[in-house]
Design a protein around this motif. Structure first.
Motif: not given
Ligand code: GUN
Length: 291
Positions: A81-82, A73-79, A43-51
């Motif tokens: 993701v669940v 996307p970073n804008s995804a809600s908790q719902g 979820v989102g665009d954390n560069p370390a996570s992508a690696v």
């Protein structure tokens, strides 16, 4: 005394786990025409996570897994993701689900992790698996803590009666490791940012594990002669992956030490593969470690 420490070879330990998992995958596929299915949700665009996720995908594909990267996307809600997780919970060819951490701030990680079906929780972070681990029961155990145990066991096969200081009490690393080590009869001090005089614990420990994400924080004055030091920190400093332990400062004092990079990190990925294979087999045989 120990001028040149034993540098724990995480790549080699990881390779052994990966090779043995690859052999089991091939055998299982031949017998049942089923491959382990691993889904990573990013979820989102954390560069370390992508690696990190790319590394998982690379290893998974090489050893014959079916791998799905689900990006939200970073804008995804908790719902959102669940609901995504619930979809994979219900999908038969998905055997393992990993939600890459950290999640964006507006999402409650505990809530999300708790929505993964426990028998697909290859990260071992669902309260069901975490609780079973705490009781010393079979379960899916967290990959990083397993990887740290691999490092420790490569030079100290029996931790019974040893003093261990863990610096950092996260749910991802410090807490599960403290549980595993106490289940193996080590004596564990779980230190954190509010611990007074951390050195009194680390100097008393034959094994020191550090997972705080503060580059170079642990210097030789924290350690006793001949200690075994496991460095879980990895922070990019001036384009260089840097651990929490000041390696060159402590090297002549310690007996065993993990490098950064090339220590705990690669083994964590290998353990994820082994957990996913186990999750598949447990589902296949109906032994889903829930009983
Ligand atoms: N981010 C950094 N390490 C980990 C891990 O072990 N599991 C998950 N899910 N996210 C991480």
């Amino acid at each position: 005394m120990n001028k040149i420490p034993n540098i724990i070879n995480g790549q080699k330990i990881a390779q052994n786990i990966i090779s043995s998992t690859a052999t089991k995958v091939a055998k299982f596929h031949k017998a049942n025409n089923v491959r382990p299915g691993l889904v990573v949700i990013l979820v989102g665009d954390n560069p370390a996570s992508a690696v990190y996720v790319a590394r998982k995908e690379d290893v998974a594909r090489k050893i014959g897994f079916s791998f799905t990267l689900k990006q939200l996307p970073n804008s995804a809600s908790q719902g959102d993701v669940v609901r995504c997780i619930q979809g994979y919970n219900a999908q038969q060819d998905c055997h393992g689900i990993l939600v890459q951490l950290p999640l964006p701030n507006h999402i409650n990680a505990m809530h999300v992790l708790s929505s993964v079906a426990p028998n697909k929780d290859v990260d071992g972070l669902h309260p069901h698996n975490f609780g079973r681990m705490a009781m010393g029961l079979p379960a899916l155990y967290p990959c990083t803590a397993l990887a740290i145990m691999d490092c420790i066991n490569s030079c100290l096969p029996d931790v019974k009666g040893l003093n261990v200081a863990i610096v950092g009490k996260s749910n991802l690393v410090g807490k599960p490791l403290a549980i595993m080590l106490s289940n193996m009869d080590a004596t564990v001090a779980l230190c954190h940012k509010d611990t007074q005089n951390i050195k009194q614990y680390t100097q008393n420990a034959q094994i020191v594990v550090v997972a705080i994400g503060v580059p170079g924080h642990i210097t030789r004055d924290f350690l006793q002669e001949g200690a075994t030091v496991i460095d879980v920190g990895i922070t990019i400093v001036d384009d260089v992956a840097t651990g929490d332990v000041l390696f060159d400062d402590v090297a002549s004092k310690v007996k065993n030490i993990t490098p950064v990079p090339g220590g705990v990190g690669p083994i964590t990925v290998a353990r994820l593969m082994a957990n996913t294979f186990d999750a598949m087999v447990n589902n296949w045989t109906g032994n889903n470690k829930q009983d």
